[in-house]
Design a protein around this motif. Structure first.
Motif: not given
Length: 379
Positions: A14-26, A58-66, A116-120
C-alpha cells in the motif's frame, strides 16, 4: 523498533498509494491556488481566500508528513482528521464569498483538493471508508451549493463516489495480497531454515542416535534402554524437521501439523505433503478422536502393538484412519463396552464425528488389530 517498522513499510504494497496521495494533496493545493489567482477579480473578499489557502497549505504539509510516516498510516485517525479539516476548509470559502454567491454559481475554493480524505479513507479502510469519505464531502458540498443546485454538482458527487469505491477496492485487494505475500515469505524462510537445520541434524545428531540405537540393541541389557531412548529422540527430531506452518488462508488450521507430534517409536503418522486445512473446531475434535483411539491401543491392544495414523485429502472430505496391529476384538464387544458404561468409543470417537456431520466405521477381529476410519467435510 524503528528499523523493524522501516523493514515492514518497505514490504507494504500500500505504500505507493500513500505516496501517490501525498503527491495528489500537494498538486491539488497548487490547483486551488491557481484557481484563486485566475478568479481574483471575482472574489468578494480576497483576504479571506488567502487565509483559506494558507490553512489548506498548512494542513497539506501536516497531512503529507503524516501519510509519509508509519504513525499516520497505521490507523484511521489521521484520515478522519483530514476529512474534518477538509470539510472545515470547504466552509472556509465563506470567508471569501457570501453564501448567496456560492449558491449563485461561485466556486468552492477547495476545488479538487477536497477529494484527498476520500482517497485516504479508501486506502485506510477499504471500500466502506472511501464511500464514507465521499458521502461526507458530497453532503458538505451540497449544503454549500444548496438543494436547488443538486443537479449541477451531480458529476462531482459521482466522481467522489467512484474514487472512494475504486481506491477502496484496490486498497483492500492489495492489503490481502500483502498479507499473503508476508505469509509466503515467512513460510519460505521457515522452510529454508528447516532444510538447513535438517542437513546439520541428519549429518550429526540423527546418525549418532541411529548408531546408539543399533549398538544398544546389539549389546542388550542396560544398553537396550539407551537404544529405546535414542529411537524415541530420533523420532522426535524427525518430527520437528518435518514441521511446517500451522495456519493457512481464512484462519483455517493444518490438521497434519496437529497430528505429526503423535509420532513415536510405536506410532507412525502419515500425512500428505500439502496442508490439509480445516476449521479450527473440526481439526481440534479430530485430534481428540485420535488421542482416544491411541489411548485405546495402549490400554487394550497389547504392549507390542504398533499404530498408524493416516490422513488423506479427498477434496471435499478428509479421510482419517487409525489402525493398530494389536490383539483386536469383535464389534459385539465394542457395543457391549458402551452398554457397560465405557464411553470412549461411543462418545469420544463416534459422538465427536457425528457432531461434525461425518461418518465413522470400525473394522476389527481377534488377532487382526483394529482400524477406525473417519470421514469429515473440509468446509
Amino acid at each position: 523498533m524503528e528499523d523493524v517498522r522501516s523493514r515492514g513499510d518497505s514490504a507494504d504494497l500500500l505504500l505507493p498509494l500513500w505516496r501517490a496521495l501525498v503527491v495528489f494533496r500537494v498538486i491539488t493545493w497548487g490547483f486551488a491556488c491557481f484557481g484563486v489567482w485566475s478568479r481574483w477579480d471575482g472574489i468578494y473578499r480576497p483576504s479571506g481566500a488567502i487565509i483559506q489557502l494558507a490553512i489548506m497549505g498548512a494542513w497539506t504539509v501536516v497531512a503529507s508528513i503524516g501519510y509519509s510516516r508509519h504513525w499516520g498510516r497505521r490507523n484511521t485517525r489521521l484520515a478522519l482528521a483530514d476529512l474534518l479539516v477538509t470539510i472545515g476548509c470547504m466552509y472556509a470559502t465563506l470567508l471569501a464569498q457570501p453564501l448567496l454567491d456560492i449558491r449563485g454559481g461561485a466556486s468552492v475554493l477547495t476545488s479538487v483538493w477536497a477529494a484527498g480524505p476520500v482517497i485516504a479513507l479508501g486506502i485506510s479502510r477499504g471500500r466502506d471508508g472511501g464511500l464514507l469519505g465521499a458521502a461526507a464531502i458530497s453532503l458538505a458540498l451540497l449544503s454549500l451549493r444548496g438543494v436547488d443546485n443538486a443537479a449541477k454538482i451531480l458529476s462531482n458527487v459521482q466522481l467522489l463516489l467512484v474514487s472512494g469505491l475504486v481506491v477502496g477496492y484496490a486498497a483492500t485487494t492489495m492489503r490481502r495480497a500483502n498479507l499473503r505475500l508476508r505469509e509466503a515469505i515467512a513460510a519460505e524462510s521457515a522452510a529454508a531454515e528447516r532444510l538447513r537445520l535438517g542437513r546439520s541434524i541428519h549429518d550429526g545428531v540423527l546418525q549418532v542416535l541411529a548408531q546408539v540405537q543399533r549398538r544398544g540393541t546389539a549389546i542388550g541389557g542396560e544398553a537396550a534402554e539407551l537404544a529405546t531412548l535414542a529411537a524415541e529422540q530420533e523420532v522426535a527430531l524427525r518430527t520437528l524437521m518435518a514441521s511446517r506452518p500451522l495456519t493457512g488462508d481464512r484462519g483455517r488450521i493444518d490438521l497434519c501439523m496437529l497430528l505429526i507430534p503423535f509420532a513415536t517409536t510405536r506410532v507412525d503418522v502419515v500425512v500428505p505433503a500439502e496442508q490439509v486445512l480445516l476449521p479450527t473446531a473440526t481439526a481440534t475434535e479430530l485430534v481428540a478422536v485420535v488421542k482416544e483411539a491411541l489411548s485405546n491401543v495402549d490400554k487394550h491392544a497389547g504392549p507390542a502393538a504398533r499404530s498408524w495414523v493416516v490422513v488423506e485429502d479427498l477434496g471435499d472430505e478428509v479421510l482419517l484412519s487409525v489402525r493398530d496391529d494389536g490383539t483386536g476384538t469383535t464389534p459385539d464387544r465394542l457395543e457391549q463396552a458402551g452398554s457397560d458404561g465405557h464411553l470412549g468409543v461411543s462418545q469420544s470417537i463416534r459422538g465427536r464425528i457425528t457432531d461434525l456431520g461425518g461418518s465413522v466405521s470400525v473394522r476389527t477381529a481377534p488377532g487382526e488389530g483394529t482400524e477406525w476410519e473417519m470421514r469429515v467435510s473440509t468446509s
